[in-house]
Write a protein that holds these residues in place. Structure first.
Motif, PDB file in Angstrom:
ATOM      1  N   HIS A   1       0.856  -1.184   0.000  1.00  0.00           N
ATOM      2  CA  HIS A   1       0.000   0.000   0.000  1.00  0.00           C
ATOM      3  C   HIS A   1       0.892   1.232   0.000  1.00  0.00           C
ATOM      4  CE1 HIS A   1      -3.275   2.721   1.344  1.00  0.00           C
ATOM      5  NE2 HIS A   1      -2.333   3.257   2.084  1.00  0.00           N
ATOM      6  N   GLN A   2       0.539   2.212  -0.814  1.00  0.00           N
ATOM      7  CA  GLN A   2       1.313   3.453  -0.867  1.00  0.00           C
ATOM      8  C   GLN A   2       0.475   4.614  -0.366  1.00  0.00           C
ATOM      9  OE1 GLN A   2       2.094   5.391  -4.637  1.00  0.00           O
ATOM     10  NE2 GLN A   2       4.261   5.542  -4.160  1.00  0.00           N
ATOM     11  N   SER A   3       0.958   5.258   0.692  1.00  0.00           N
ATOM     12  CA  SER A   3       0.356   6.503   1.167  1.00  0.00           C
ATOM     13  C   SER A   3       1.155   7.640   0.537  1.00  0.00           C
ATOM     14  CB  SER A   3       0.422   6.554   2.693  1.00  0.00           C
ATOM     15  OG  SER A   3      -0.101   7.766   3.180  1.00  0.00           O
ATOM     16  N   ARG A   4       0.474   8.534  -0.156  1.00  0.00           N
ATOM     17  CA  ARG A   4       1.178   9.528  -0.970  1.00  0.00           C
ATOM     18  C   ARG A   4       0.466  10.865  -0.908  1.00  0.00           C
ATOM     19  NH1 ARG A   4       0.340   7.141  -5.241  1.00  0.00           N
ATOM     20  NH2 ARG A   4      -1.317   8.433  -6.123  1.00  0.00           N
ATOM     21  N   LEU A   5       1.244  11.931  -0.769  1.00  0.00           N
ATOM     22  CA  LEU A   5       0.716  13.287  -0.830  1.00  0.00           C
ATOM     23  C   LEU A   5       1.765  14.144  -1.530  1.00  0.00           C
ATOM     24  CD1 LEU A   5      -1.893  14.662   0.177  1.00  0.00           C
ATOM     25  CD2 LEU A   5      -0.595  15.456   2.152  1.00  0.00           C
TER      26      LEU A   5
ATOM     27  N   LEU B   1       1.503  10.602   7.545  1.00  0.00           N
ATOM     28  CA  LEU B   1       2.328   9.793   6.652  1.00  0.00           C
ATOM     29  C   LEU B   1       1.662   8.466   6.310  1.00  0.00           C
ATOM     30  CD1 LEU B   1       5.826  10.400   8.294  1.00  0.00           C
ATOM     31  CD2 LEU B   1       4.738  11.674   6.431  1.00  0.00           C
ATOM     32  N   VAL B   2       0.911   7.911   7.253  1.00  0.00           N
ATOM     33  CA  VAL B   2       0.079   6.722   7.014  1.00  0.00           C
ATOM     34  C   VAL B   2      -1.197   6.888   7.812  1.00  0.00           C
ATOM     35  CG1 VAL B   2      -0.140   4.215   7.184  1.00  0.00           C
ATOM     36  CG2 VAL B   2       2.092   5.222   6.712  1.00  0.00           C
ATOM     37  N   ASP B   3      -2.335   6.537   7.210  1.00  0.00           N
ATOM     38  CA  ASP B   3      -3.612   6.580   7.913  1.00  0.00           C
ATOM     39  C   ASP B   3      -4.454   5.401   7.437  1.00  0.00           C
ATOM     40  OD1 ASP B   3      -6.555   7.496   8.379  1.00  0.00           O
ATOM     41  OD2 ASP B   3      -5.361   8.919   9.532  1.00  0.00           O
ATOM     42  N   LEU B   4      -4.296   4.271   8.115  1.00  0.00           N
ATOM     43  CA  LEU B   4      -5.028   3.051   7.780  1.00  0.00           C
ATOM     44  C   LEU B   4      -5.886   2.665   8.974  1.00  0.00           C
ATOM     45  CD1 LEU B   4      -2.231   0.944   6.032  1.00  0.00           C
ATOM     46  CD2 LEU B   4      -4.138   2.147   4.945  1.00  0.00           C
ATOM     47  N   LYS B   5      -7.173   2.736   8.809  1.00  0.00           N
ATOM     48  CA  LYS B   5      -8.087   2.538   9.939  1.00  0.00           C
ATOM     49  C   LYS B   5      -8.173   1.089  10.396  1.00  0.00           C
ATOM     50  CE  LYS B   5     -11.086   6.553   9.242  1.00  0.00           C
ATOM     51  NZ  LYS B   5     -10.159   7.247   8.354  1.00  0.00           N
ATOM     52  N   GLU B   6      -7.774   0.136   9.554  1.00  0.00           N
ATOM     53  CA  GLU B   6      -7.857  -1.272   9.921  1.00  0.00           C
ATOM     54  C   GLU B   6      -6.778  -2.057   9.189  1.00  0.00           C
ATOM     55  OE1 GLU B   6     -11.342  -2.392   6.650  1.00  0.00           O
ATOM     56  OE2 GLU B   6     -11.847  -2.205   8.778  1.00  0.00           O
TER      57      GLU B   6
ATOM     58  N   VAL C   1       5.499  23.248   2.505  1.00  0.00           N
ATOM     59  CA  VAL C   1       4.932  22.481   1.397  1.00  0.00           C
ATOM     60  C   VAL C   1       5.594  21.103   1.417  1.00  0.00           C
ATOM     61  CG1 VAL C   1       4.567  22.337  -1.082  1.00  0.00           C
ATOM     62  CG2 VAL C   1       4.537  24.572   0.069  1.00  0.00           C
ATOM     63  N   VAL C   2       4.776  20.071   1.580  1.00  0.00           N
ATOM     64  CA  VAL C   2       5.286  18.737   1.876  1.00  0.00           C
ATOM     65  C   VAL C   2       4.869  17.748   0.785  1.00  0.00           C
ATOM     66  CG1 VAL C   2       5.170  16.810   3.521  1.00  0.00           C
ATOM     67  CG2 VAL C   2       5.209  19.181   4.354  1.00  0.00           C
ATOM     68  N   THR C   3       5.809  16.900   0.398  1.00  0.00           N
ATOM     69  CA  THR C   3       5.528  15.716  -0.418  1.00  0.00           C
ATOM     70  C   THR C   3       6.046  14.504   0.333  1.00  0.00           C
ATOM     71  OG1 THR C   3       5.595  16.835  -2.575  1.00  0.00           O
ATOM     72  CG2 THR C   3       6.113  14.488  -2.555  1.00  0.00           C
ATOM     73  N   PHE C   4       5.238  13.457   0.394  1.00  0.00           N
ATOM     74  CA  PHE C   4       5.738  12.212   0.999  1.00  0.00           C
ATOM     75  C   PHE C   4       5.191  11.010   0.263  1.00  0.00           C
ATOM     76  CE2 PHE C   4       1.879  13.006   3.615  1.00  0.00           C
ATOM     77  CZ  PHE C   4       1.226  11.796   3.477  1.00  0.00           C
ATOM     78  N   TYR C   5       6.003   9.947   0.221  1.00  0.00           N
ATOM     79  CA  TYR C   5       5.571   8.609  -0.147  1.00  0.00           C
ATOM     80  C   TYR C   5       5.872   7.720   1.055  1.00  0.00           C
ATOM     81  CZ  TYR C   5       6.259   9.984  -5.145  1.00  0.00           C
ATOM     82  OH  TYR C   5       6.233  10.593  -6.369  1.00  0.00           O
ATOM     83  N   THR C   6       4.887   6.989   1.529  1.00  0.00           N
ATOM     84  CA  THR C   6       5.131   5.975   2.557  1.00  0.00           C
ATOM     85  C   THR C   6       4.640   4.642   2.007  1.00  0.00           C
ATOM     86  OG1 THR C   6       4.698   7.649   4.262  1.00  0.00           O
ATOM     87  CG2 THR C   6       4.868   5.363   4.978  1.00  0.00           C
ATOM     88  N   TRP C   7       5.498   3.645   2.025  1.00  0.00           N
ATOM     89  CA  TRP C   7       5.228   2.333   1.456  1.00  0.00           C
ATOM     90  C   TRP C   7       4.976   1.357   2.595  1.00  0.00           C
ATOM     91  CZ3 TRP C   7       6.197   1.958  -4.078  1.00  0.00           C
ATOM     92  CH2 TRP C   7       6.786   3.122  -4.618  1.00  0.00           C
ATOM     93  N   VAL C   8       3.804   0.714   2.589  1.00  0.00           N
ATOM     94  CA  VAL C   8       3.344  -0.102   3.702  1.00  0.00           C
ATOM     95  C   VAL C   8       2.842  -1.448   3.167  1.00  0.00           C
ATOM     96  CG1 VAL C   8       1.740  -0.244   5.649  1.00  0.00           C
ATOM     97  CG2 VAL C   8       2.614   1.991   4.916  1.00  0.00           C
ATOM     98  N   TYR C   9       3.334  -2.530   3.730  1.00  0.00           N
ATOM     99  CA  TYR C   9       2.781  -3.851   3.395  1.00  0.00           C
ATOM    100  C   TYR C   9       1.587  -4.130   4.282  1.00  0.00           C
ATOM    101  CZ  TYR C   9       6.829  -4.867   0.503  1.00  0.00           C
ATOM    102  OH  TYR C   9       7.777  -4.842  -0.486  1.00  0.00           O
ATOM    103  N   VAL C  10       0.491  -4.548   3.665  1.00  0.00           N
ATOM    104  CA  VAL C  10      -0.747  -4.851   4.382  1.00  0.00           C
ATOM    105  C   VAL C  10      -1.102  -6.321   4.133  1.00  0.00           C
ATOM    106  CG1 VAL C  10      -3.191  -4.294   4.646  1.00  0.00           C
ATOM    107  CG2 VAL C  10      -1.548  -2.472   4.142  1.00  0.00           C
ATOM    108  N   PHE C  11      -1.438  -7.027   5.212  1.00  0.00           N
ATOM    109  CA  PHE C  11      -1.802  -8.443   5.059  1.00  0.00           C
ATOM    110  C   PHE C  11      -2.733  -8.883   6.190  1.00  0.00           C
ATOM    111  CE2 PHE C  11       2.524  -7.861   6.676  1.00  0.00           C
ATOM    112  CZ  PHE C  11       2.438  -8.395   7.951  1.00  0.00           C
TER     113      PHE C  11
END
Length: 332
Positions: free
Chosen positions: A173-177, A190-195, A322-332
């Motif tokens: 999963h990629q969180s990106r702004l 940077l990451v917002d995954l509710k579950e 002014v912010v840019t971010f990529y956060t890479w998250v494995y979800v399983f």
């Protein structure tokens, strides 16, 4: 009778043969002197045909000339398993933790780097999929030719992060702004995954600000998702998160798990950095909030920073960023 050394060699070779038999065939392509346009064009596609198999994209590389348009700004998208909206989207430079077209080279880690003065960006991120993958590219600034691109993957390749072998059904999963404005003391999600359960793999962060006081910002992780403030304090300041200190007093660096990749203070500040969590795993359960703050404040009663959510004594004079971010998250 066979010697102990011979017996051991046979066992090792048998293990390697069994392990290699579990890994499927490689797949991929390369494009030479390719012309990119503002229209999204397909670079590569692959479909899994063997029952019970899955695929993992494992390598990306691009280079090009210094002529306009810049190779750093090419937008790549990975569409996984027939999805209409791409799970993964990146420009090569920011995917490698570098902002503001900083072309310092050569440098690299096992995961990514830059091997040429013009382009030469590569990453070895493991991007699993179950059925199919389609890779596209376009250049938002205009058309140009002379681009060279390689993408590659392997069927049934185990994905191991932080010593943990992920299940074959794991998704990246990629969180990106991109270029979003935050006010002083705002919390940046940077990451917002509710579950869900998973592991944070890595993040890249670029900031354009009025001064360096944004570096006072602390990093917090909240897992499960509804954990109250302050959650788990990950870093007591921005440079601390990247294993440095005192506003990166030793200068820029590209280390295996962290990098301080760009700084320009000519007109305000532009800055970028990266951080991997493969050597120090950051798993989560029942969702996660992973936040960084644009500057921070001290609790006047304790003298500690990072533990006052509102109010407190602001450290320095952080400005709008002014912010840019990529956060890479494995979800399983």
């Amino acid at each position: 009778m066979a010697s102990t050394t011979t017996t051991t060699l046979v066992i090792v070779l048998s293990f390697l043969a069994a392990a290699s038999s579990d890994v499927g065939m490689p797949f991929g392509t390369g494009l030479s002197s390719w012309k990119l346009t503002t229209q999204e064009l397909e670079v590569f596609n692959h479909t899994i045909v063997s029952p019970g198999s899955y695929g993992v994209m494992s390598h990306f590389w691009i280079t090009g000339h210094n002529d306009f348009p810049s190779v750093d700004e090419v937008v790549f998208r990975y569409y996984l398993d027939g999805e209409e909206d791409a799970s993964i989207e990146f420009t090569p430079s920011v995917a490698c933790g570098v902002g503001f077209d900083d072309d310092k080279a050569p440098w690299g880690t096992a995961w990514f780097g830059k091997g040429s003065a013009s382009g030469g960006w590569f990453h070895n991120f493991k991007i699993p999929f179950q059925k199919s993958v389609r890779v596209t590219a376009f250049h938002p600034m205009g058309a140009g030719d002379g681009f060279y691109i390689v993408v590659r993957g392997v069927e049934n390749l185990p994905v191991v992060i932080g010593g943990v072998t992920l299940p074959p059904t794991a998704r990246l999963h990629q969180s990106r702004l991109v270029n979003h404005t935050f006010q002083p003391l705002d919390y940046v999600p940077l990451v917002d995954l509710k579950e869900g359960n998973g592991m944070i793999f890595m993040s890249t962060l670029t900031v354009q600000s009025g001064n360096l006081n944004f570096l006072e910002g602390c990093v917090h992780a909240y897992t499960p998702y509804d954990t109250p403030f302050p959650g788990m304090l990950i870093a007591t300041g921005t440079e601390d998160y990247y294993n440095s200190g005192w506003y990166f007093s030793a200068g820029q660096f590209h280390m295996p798990t962290t990098g301080f990749t760009h700084l320009n203070t000519t007109n305000g500040v532009t800055w970028s950095a990266y951080r991997f969590h493969d050597m120090d795993p950051l798993p989560f359960h029942n969702g996660i909030r992973f936040v960084w703050r644009n500057g921070d404040a001290v609790d006047p009663t304790t003298g500690h920073k990072c533990f006052v959510q509102t109010g407190g004594s602001v450290v320095g004079n952080p400005t709008e960023s002014v912010v840019t971010f990529y956060t890479w998250v494995y979800v399983f």
